[in-house]
Design a protein around this motif. Structure first.
Motif, PDB file in Angstrom:
ATOM      1  N   ALA B 221       9.915 -16.281  -2.717  1.00  0.00           N
ATOM      2  CA  ALA B 221       9.751 -14.953  -2.115  1.00  0.00           C
ATOM      3  C   ALA B 221       8.649 -14.130  -2.786  1.00  0.00           C
ATOM      4  O   ALA B 221       7.810 -13.531  -2.103  1.00  0.00           O
ATOM      5  N   GLU B 222       8.630 -14.126  -4.110  1.00  0.00           N
ATOM      6  CA  GLU B 222       7.681 -13.259  -4.799  1.00  0.00           C
ATOM      7  C   GLU B 222       6.254 -13.794  -4.651  1.00  0.00           C
ATOM      8  O   GLU B 222       5.313 -13.035  -4.408  1.00  0.00           O
ATOM      9  N   GLU B 223       6.074 -15.108  -4.782  1.00  0.00           N
ATOM     10  CA  GLU B 223       4.742 -15.673  -4.616  1.00  0.00           C
ATOM     11  C   GLU B 223       4.265 -15.496  -3.172  1.00  0.00           C
ATOM     12  O   GLU B 223       3.101 -15.195  -2.917  1.00  0.00           O
ATOM     13  N   ARG B 224       5.159 -15.652  -2.247  1.00  0.00           N
ATOM     14  CA  ARG B 224       4.828 -15.477  -0.839  1.00  0.00           C
ATOM     15  C   ARG B 224       4.360 -14.042  -0.572  1.00  0.00           C
ATOM     16  O   ARG B 224       3.379 -13.816   0.140  1.00  0.00           O
ATOM     17  N   ARG B 225       5.054 -13.079  -1.168  1.00  0.00           N
ATOM     18  CA  ARG B 225       4.659 -11.686  -1.017  1.00  0.00           C
ATOM     19  C   ARG B 225       3.251 -11.489  -1.580  1.00  0.00           C
ATOM     20  O   ARG B 225       2.395 -10.853  -0.958  1.00  0.00           O
ATOM     21  N   MET B 226       2.993 -12.070  -2.756  1.00  0.00           N
ATOM     22  CA  MET B 226       1.660 -11.943  -3.352  1.00  0.00           C
ATOM     23  C   MET B 226       0.601 -12.562  -2.449  1.00  0.00           C
ATOM     24  O   MET B 226      -0.472 -12.007  -2.254  1.00  0.00           O
ATOM     25  N   TYR B 227       0.896 -13.753  -1.935  1.00  0.00           N
ATOM     26  CA  TYR B 227      -0.081 -14.398  -1.053  1.00  0.00           C
ATOM     27  C   TYR B 227      -0.336 -13.527   0.172  1.00  0.00           C
ATOM     28  O   TYR B 227      -1.480 -13.245   0.524  1.00  0.00           O
ATOM     29  N   ARG B 228       0.731 -13.080   0.799  1.00  0.00           N
ATOM     30  CA  ARG B 228       0.583 -12.320   2.048  1.00  0.00           C
ATOM     31  C   ARG B 228      -0.071 -10.973   1.838  1.00  0.00           C
ATOM     32  O   ARG B 228      -0.857 -10.517   2.664  1.00  0.00           O
ATOM     33  N   GLU B 229       0.254 -10.301   0.743  1.00  0.00           N
ATOM     34  CA  GLU B 229      -0.220  -8.927   0.550  1.00  0.00           C
ATOM     35  C   GLU B 229      -1.517  -8.849  -0.238  1.00  0.00           C
ATOM     36  O   GLU B 229      -2.347  -7.977   0.016  1.00  0.00           O
ATOM     37  N   ASP B 230      -1.691  -9.750  -1.213  1.00  0.00           N
ATOM     38  CA  ASP B 230      -2.854  -9.625  -2.101  1.00  0.00           C
ATOM     39  C   ASP B 230      -3.997 -10.561  -1.719  1.00  0.00           C
ATOM     40  O   ASP B 230      -5.154 -10.254  -1.963  1.00  0.00           O
ATOM     41  N   VAL B 231      -3.668 -11.720  -1.183  1.00  0.00           N
ATOM     42  CA  VAL B 231      -4.701 -12.721  -0.928  1.00  0.00           C
ATOM     43  C   VAL B 231      -5.082 -12.789   0.549  1.00  0.00           C
ATOM     44  O   VAL B 231      -6.251 -12.705   0.914  1.00  0.00           O
ATOM     45  N   GLU B 232      -4.077 -12.917   1.411  1.00  0.00           N
ATOM     46  CA  GLU B 232      -4.370 -13.195   2.821  1.00  0.00           C
ATOM     47  C   GLU B 232      -5.232 -12.127   3.483  1.00  0.00           C
ATOM     48  O   GLU B 232      -6.179 -12.466   4.209  1.00  0.00           O
ATOM     49  N   PRO B 233      -4.970 -10.840   3.244  1.00  0.00           N
ATOM     50  CA  PRO B 233      -5.822  -9.821   3.903  1.00  0.00           C
ATOM     51  C   PRO B 233      -7.288  -9.922   3.479  1.00  0.00           C
ATOM     52  O   PRO B 233      -8.192  -9.693   4.284  1.00  0.00           O
ATOM     53  N   VAL B 234      -7.516 -10.287   2.224  1.00  0.00           N
ATOM     54  CA  VAL B 234      -8.888 -10.431   1.735  1.00  0.00           C
ATOM     55  C   VAL B 234      -9.539 -11.659   2.356  1.00  0.00           C
ATOM     56  O   VAL B 234     -10.696 -11.635   2.799  1.00  0.00           O
ATOM     57  N   ALA B 299      -8.040 -14.726  -5.310  1.00  0.00           N
ATOM     58  CA  ALA B 299      -7.424 -16.019  -5.616  1.00  0.00           C
ATOM     59  C   ALA B 299      -7.310 -16.229  -7.123  1.00  0.00           C
ATOM     60  O   ALA B 299      -6.296 -16.724  -7.627  1.00  0.00           O
ATOM     61  N   MET B 300      -8.362 -15.812  -7.863  1.00  0.00           N
ATOM     62  CA  MET B 300      -8.337 -15.953  -9.321  1.00  0.00           C
ATOM     63  C   MET B 300      -7.204 -15.124  -9.928  1.00  0.00           C
ATOM     64  O   MET B 300      -6.479 -15.578 -10.802  1.00  0.00           O
ATOM     65  N   GLN B 301      -7.074 -13.869  -9.461  1.00  0.00           N
ATOM     66  CA  GLN B 301      -6.019 -12.991  -9.966  1.00  0.00           C
ATOM     67  C   GLN B 301      -4.659 -13.603  -9.699  1.00  0.00           C
ATOM     68  O   GLN B 301      -3.778 -13.628 -10.561  1.00  0.00           O
TER      69      GLN B 301
END
Lengths: 343, 343
Positions: B221-234, B299-301
């Protein structure tokens, strides 16, 4: 547009540039151009190290250095900067440039060698000399604007037209003339030898030095705010990382310095200067470490927001020095000063 | 650790790698390894283009394709993905892989060429075929984990050990065997010719294709949130930039696609696929354009926060195709579909 490598230093490449011949950089940059008769230049960092505010001994050492830097075969240009190192010491470094090894040798024999002489031992302040005397094939410069020379460029005949080899990773290597035919790989390991009261570095071949600076003195209020709030904190974090944790990735020493005027007052210029095991180690940090990717990202955002209106000036000089082009001496400095970390 | 270039494809380099022999990448990556007897592979993108939801004609075209992809010298692997293009059309693309040009030719003659046959003209849906058949010297792959093959790697004998040539800009070029001796520069310009009802591309030499994907199905759940919110929009902003403004920097077409299962349902995988004028143009965007620098930074972050605990899987395949390794045909597609933008 022209090549960063001047005609008289061009040779048949056995190592290719990273960009095709029709590559067009997305924004202009410029390099310093020396007279073709210039064969070798000298970059000399004379450091003073102390705790807290300068003592009388420190002030008098600086006054002596000021005088020396105007004597005899004086440097064509010098400036001074300050930073606080990882051990909490203040370091004031005077950086002098010559475009003739002969003139430097004359000056150094008469006025420069005395800087770290044994007679200063135990004075309560540390001193060091870090000198490179690279052949012109062994360094490159880059400037965001053609009208603001810094460092060795002040001694150049002038600036180039816009150059082709920049704005991509590997551009610094592609601008170094020797890299046309040489991999610039490090050989050997630096070690420390004691000479009188001094610690001297027995050098490593192909050591790399970068001085990379910014000048925000021309920025207006809004751009200044952007630089201070959006760019500088990210830059500082990267500089702190290199200072504190750089050794593991090949950075022997990093100093994030603020430039001082002739009266010792801070001006609106700063630079990082760092010693690296190799150009390759510097390249890897610059292009892939989160701390520099963040710097690059912040700078890109800044520049893409402002476009040609940006008044911030950026420059750097990168040198890969042969073993016999290096001289390092430390007197009464702590053991993580400069290249002492490499020994 | 081993070279990304397998022994049997290694040759005396006339063009050097960007990293020294002692380079150690900061995290592991892997490449697909084919049997040495594999000389050529085929990557075929069969597209269906329509507005809104699939009509009866679209559904029956896909059903026919499903059947064809199981017939005769069927592909060793295929998958399907969907995206909405810049003109508002839905595009469902079935991507099929062979590791034998002969088997592909047999299949194509019997079952593949019909996909864009003139008899389908005016059916209300567009169709296209985009096929590369590169020699194994002309492409490379990269995977963040050795246990999740995608694309051409599904047909490989297996994955390599950790490879050396990655985690720096220029790594893709250094992994392509032909780049040991060739600059992979583009030659000529693509143009469009009409063949019956179809538009066919007369190809340009050294056209570049990248398919670059991510699979978040294993994330918690937490990694998915990071991917969706921090990575995917970029990532999406970068993909949108390439789709809408890529042409000026050498990107003919970019599709940011969501993978579908056999029932047409979206799964937790996506990829970008794009056609480029040259590998060099792709390299320049990747390493210096703000949109990709932002992707890389995000992605690095992400990866530096999660470290080896990250469950997100990343992969890509990059091909530089000779003119005679390309086939593009478009039937009833709008004029900015795929390589039609290049004509």
């Amino acid at each position: 547009m022209e090549s960063a490598i001047p005609d008289h230093l061009r040779s048949a490449r056995t190592r290719h540039r990273r960009v095709p011949d029709d590559y067009a950089p997305p924004y202009p940059s410029f390099v310093a151009r020396h007279k073709p008769s210039t064969k070798r230049i000298v970059m000399a960092y004379f450091g003073l190290q102390f705790r807290g505010e300068p003592s009388g001994a420190a002030a008098s050492a600086l006054a002596q250095l000021d005088a020396a830097l105007e004597q005899g075969s004086a440097p064509g240009h010098w400036d001074r900067a300050r930073y606080t190192d990882q051990a909490g010491f203040a370091n004031v470094i005077s950086i002098a440039y010559w475009d003739s090894a002969q003139r430097f040798d004359n000056w150094f024999a008469a006025s420069g060698a005395a800087w770290t002489a044994d007679l200063h031992a135990g004075s309560g302040v540390g001193r060091f000399s870090e000198v490179l005397r690279p052949a012109v094939e062994r360094y490159e410069t880059l400037f965001s604007a053609p009208d603001r020379a810094e460092g060795i460029a002040v001694l150049a005949q002038g600036m180039s037209d816009m150059v082709q080899e920049h704005a991509y990773w590997g551009g610094a290597r592609d601008r170094i003339p020797l890299a046309q035919t040489d991999d610039l790989a490090p050989k050997g390991a630096a070690s420390i030898e004691r000479v009188g009261s001094r610690l001297r570095i027995k050098p490593q071949h192909n050591l790399c030095l970068i001085r990379s600076g910014q000048d925000w003195s021309d920025t207006d209020a809004e751009e200044r705010r952007m630089y201070r709030e959006d760019v500088e904190p990210v830059l500082r974090r990267g500089m702190d990382f290199l200072r504190d944790e750089g050794l593991a990735i090949g950075c022997y020493s990093n100093r994030y310095m603020t430039v001082l005027d002739r009266h010792g007052k801070q001006v609106e210029k700063s630079f990082g200067m760092s010693w690296w095991k190799s150009l390759a180690a510097l390249e890897r940090w610059a292009e892939s470490h989160p701390t520099h990717v963040a710097i690059f990202g912040a700078a890109m955002q800044y520049l893409s927001k402002l476009g040609p209106a940006a008044r911030l000036k950026l420059y750097h000089e990168v040198t890969v020095a042969a073993a016999d082009e290096q001289f390092f001496e430390y007197l009464d400095c702590h053991d993580r000063t400069g290249m002492l970390s490499a020994g």
